[in-house]
Structures are given as structure tokens and as C-alpha cells.
Design an enzyme around this catalytic site. Structure first.
Site, PDB file in Angstrom:
ATOM      1  N   ASP A 127       4.997  -9.609  -2.320  1.00  0.00           N
ATOM      2  CA  ASP A 127       5.421  -9.775  -3.719  1.00  0.00           C
ATOM      3  C   ASP A 127       6.886  -9.430  -3.971  1.00  0.00           C
ATOM      4  OD1 ASP A 127       2.282  -8.376  -5.011  1.00  0.00           O
ATOM      5  OD2 ASP A 127       2.753 -10.240  -3.959  1.00  0.00           O
ATOM      6  N   ARG A 245      -1.468 -33.200 -10.195  1.00  0.00           N
ATOM      7  CA  ARG A 245      -2.313 -32.614  -9.165  1.00  0.00           C
ATOM      8  C   ARG A 245      -1.928 -31.144  -9.019  1.00  0.00           C
ATOM      9  NH1 ARG A 245      -4.343 -36.719  -9.973  1.00  0.00           N
ATOM     10  NH2 ARG A 245      -5.283 -38.267  -8.538  1.00  0.00           N
ATOM     11  N   GLN A 253      -0.437 -17.519   1.864  1.00  0.00           N
ATOM     12  CA  GLN A 253       0.880 -16.868   1.729  1.00  0.00           C
ATOM     13  C   GLN A 253       0.915 -15.493   2.392  1.00  0.00           C
ATOM     14  OE1 GLN A 253       2.226 -17.703  -2.690  1.00  0.00           O
ATOM     15  NE2 GLN A 253       0.014 -17.897  -2.547  1.00  0.00           N
TER      16      GLN A 253
HETATM   17  O1  F6P Z   1       0.045  -7.710  -3.437  1.00  0.00           O
HETATM   18  C1  F6P Z   1      -0.090  -8.785  -2.559  1.00  0.00           C
HETATM   19  C2  F6P Z   1      -1.082  -9.778  -3.107  1.00  0.00           C
HETATM   20  O2  F6P Z   1      -1.156 -10.873  -2.238  1.00  0.00           O
HETATM   21  C3  F6P Z   1      -0.754 -10.275  -4.509  1.00  0.00           C
HETATM   22  O3  F6P Z   1       0.280 -11.244  -4.520  1.00  0.00           O
HETATM   23  C4  F6P Z   1      -2.096 -10.816  -4.921  1.00  0.00           C
HETATM   24  O4  F6P Z   1      -2.237 -10.904  -6.324  1.00  0.00           O
HETATM   25  C5  F6P Z   1      -3.048  -9.757  -4.344  1.00  0.00           C
HETATM   26  O5  F6P Z   1      -2.380  -9.190  -3.213  1.00  0.00           O
HETATM   27  C6  F6P Z   1      -4.378 -10.306  -3.897  1.00  0.00           C
HETATM   28  O6  F6P Z   1      -5.188  -9.185  -3.583  1.00  0.00           O
HETATM   29  P1  F6P Z   1      -6.409  -9.333  -2.522  1.00  0.00           P
HETATM   30  O7  F6P Z   1      -5.814  -9.460  -1.164  1.00  0.00           O
HETATM   31  O8  F6P Z   1      -7.156  -8.037  -2.715  1.00  0.00           O
HETATM   32  O9  F6P Z   1      -7.174 -10.551  -2.916  1.00  0.00           O
END
Ligand code: F6P
Length: 321
Positions: A127, A245, A253
Site C-alpha cells: 500500500d 468492462r 497485486q
Molecule cells: O495491506 C495490504 C492489503 O493488500 C490491502 O491493500 C488490502 O486491502 C488488504 O491487504 C487485504 O487484506 P487480506 O490479505 O486480509 O485480504
């Protein structure tokens, strides 16, 4: 400090393994033993530790994810849970701890620091929402993953003259969407730091069409006011003939081999963290500011989530015309 421990915690990110490797190899170089804590604070509280020698971190610098695995433990906010962690650390004769993770993990590190235990944090999250550092481990790899996807979507969007709405991760921070939108040539970027109404998004899409753009890319951060699906439905409802779409990139990611940038950042921060422990500079988070490696007090980091540089959006809009 004859023995330290290292853990990865919270959402994993590419480069975490490179950071663990640097902590282990640099500590061993200075005669300090290293224990690996498996599954973050959950493993610490449950005494799930393994010895880490030079071979245990071999062949890891290029691997995504974290071989120590990770977990989230909201219960770590409780003092009695923190006490159990301190008992494990004492029983194992561990004199210092390196916590590799994002904002929640650094909050856990701060709690141990406040109990008097020597801790150093390493910012790791795709993030890039951690204050005190210009970059977090995993950010660059995630940006390149998003960019690869956007470049592919531009191909098919141009073939069909479509509008693609792409959702990027980032929790409450719009950094990934903003910067991948910037370098992906998105015509619209919708992030928490830049409140855009649906009407404004539609107007920008219509202007792009009037300028006879072959396609339109709308990049949306998952924490933005309007979701990617809401935007798609609104555009198609208000402007018959526009074909949308959607692509929600999701956890793709979070994976992949770390880029050169992330491997270098992770290695440098891992070394810096061990140096801080050896120097007694604890209760800190190591980070990158400009070209300088720094150690900042955890108290100045935790609870202050960083905002995306929204001021760049005007230039981004001009360059995407
Ligand atoms: O903090 C990293 C992250 O990938 C965020 O971008 C995303 O909202 C969150 O973790 C998702 O959390 P989890 O891996 O618990 O689904």
C-alpha cells in the site's frame, strides 16, 4: 544482544523474504543468533519459532511472499496477550525483535516497545501507506504488476473502443491507483484522497470520447468513495452506447517475484534494522527518505496513515488528454 528474532506480519508483500535474508545474514556476520517467528504475532504468542542459519535464507531473495508466513492477530492489542509474547521472548533468551510488516504490525511492535522490549520495525506493505518512509517493501512490485495488467487491458480496450474500470488495492490509501494510473495513462483516477462525484467521472470519460481517444481507462482505489462496479453501472446507465468492462485485480497485486527496487530496499532496511538493534536505537522503524536510510520513532509512525500525493492529479489529467 546474543540472539534476536524476526517475523513477518499482516498482509504479505513481495520483498519480505529479501528483508528476512538481510536480517539473518547481517546478524550472523556480527555473531548474533537469529530465530524466525512463524505466522507473525500469532506464532510469537504460541512459541512457534525456528532457528535461522545462513542456509535457511538461501534462494529466498528472489521469492515473493514470506517463508516465515504471516497472520493477523487483532487480540495482540490485549495486555495479557502481549505478556505471553514477552514470556516467550524471555524463555527463548531473545534480546531484540525485528517486525516486518504494515501499519497494524508496527502497532504490535510499538506495544512490545512500550513494555520495554527492544524492537525495530521494517515497513512492508504494497500500500505504501506508512509515514516516515518514501517507500514500503512490496510497493514497487505491486505497481509493476498493476501496470502489466493495465497495459494488457489497453490493448483490448482499444480493439473494442471500450471503457475499462480497474480496481487497485491500497486499503484506505490511493497510492497504488494514483501512481499506476499515472504511468498506465489512465484518463480518470478515483482515490480516497480525491473525492470525485460520479457525474465528474462521466464528464471526463465523455470528454475523452469527444477527443476521439481509442479507449478510456478509469483507475479506482478499493477505498475510494465509489466502487469500480458502481462507476461502470452509472456510466452505462447515463450514456447509452458506452460499453464498460471491469477488472478487480485483487490479490494478484500481492504476489510475484520482487523487483530490483524491492530487493534492494528490503536488503538495506534489513541491515539497517540489525544496526539499530546493535546500537540500542530501538522503538524505531527504519525507512527510506530520499536516498537516505533513516530510523524514526515508532510513535511518529503508528496511527498516522500516509496519504497519496493527490496534488499530482492535475498534471496526470493533462498528460492523459
Ligand atoms: O495491506 C495490504 C492489503 O493488500 C490491502 O491493500 C488490502 O486491502 C488488504 O491487504 C487485504 O487484506 P487480506 O490479505 O486480509 O485480504
Amino acid at each position: 544482544m546474543q540472539r534476536i528474532a524476526v517475523m513477518t506480519s499482516g498482509g504479505d508483500s513481495p520483498g519480505m523474504n529479501a528483508a528476512i535474508r538481510a536480517v539473518v545474514r547481517y546478524a550472523l556476520h556480527h555473531g548474533i543468533e537469529v530465530m524466525g517467528i512463524q505466522r507473525g504475532f500469532f506464532g510469537l504468542v504460541n512459541d512457534d519459532l525456528i532457528a535461522l542459519g545462513p542456509r535457511e535464507v538461501g534462494g529466498k531473495i528472489q521469492e515473493g511472499g514470506t517463508f516465515l508466513r504471516s497472520a493477523r492477530l487483532p487480540e495482540f492489542k490485549q495486555t495479557e496477550v502481549q505478556q505471553r509474547a514477552l514470556e516467550v521472548l524471555a524463555r527463548r533468551r531473545i534480546g531484540g525483535l525485528v517486525v516486518i510488516g504494515g501499519d497494524g504490525s508496527l502497532a504490535g511492535a510499538t506495544a512490545l516497545h512500550q513494555q520495554g522490549f527492544p524492537v525495530v520495525g521494517i515497513p512492508a506493505s504494497i500500500d505504501n501507506d506508512i509515514v516516515g518512509t518514501d517507500a514500503t517493501i512490496g510497493m514497487d512490485t505491486a505497481l509493476n504488476t498493476i501496470l502489466e495488467a493495465v497495459d494488457r487491458l489497453r490493448d483490448t480496450a482499444s480493439s473494442h473502443g471500450r471503457i475499462f474500470i480497474v480496481e487497485a488495492m491500497g486499503r484506505h490509501c490511493g497510492y497504488l491507483a494514483l501512481m499506476a494510473g499515472y504511468t498506465g495513462g489512465a484518463e480518470v483516477i478515483h482515490i480516497p484522497e480525491l473525492p470525485l462525484e460520479l457525474e465528474e467521472i462521466l464528464a471526463t470519460v465523455e470528454q475523452a470520447w469527444i477527443r476521439e481517444k481509442a479507449h478510456v481507462i478509469v483507475m479506482v482505489a478499493e477505498g475510494a468513495a465509489h466502487s469500480f462496479s458502481e462507476i461502470a453501472a452509472y456510466i452505462e446507465e447515463k450514456h447509452k452506447g458506452f460499453e464498460c468492462r471491469v477488472t478487480q485485480l485483487g490479490h494478484v497485486q500481492r504476489g510475484g517475484r520482487p523487483t530490483h527496487f524491492d530487493r534492494l530496499l528490503a536488503s538495506r532496511l534489513g541491515v539497517k534494522a540489525v544496526e539499530c538493534l546493535r546500537a540500542g536505537q530501538t522503538g524505531t522503524m527504519v525507512g527510506l527518505q530520499g536516498t537516505q536510510l533513516v530510523a524514526v520513532p515508532l510513535a511518529d509512525v503508528v496511527g498516522h496513515n500516509k496519504q497519496a500525493p493527490a496534488e499530482e492529479y492535475q498534471i496526470i489529467r493533462i498528460l492523459a488528454q
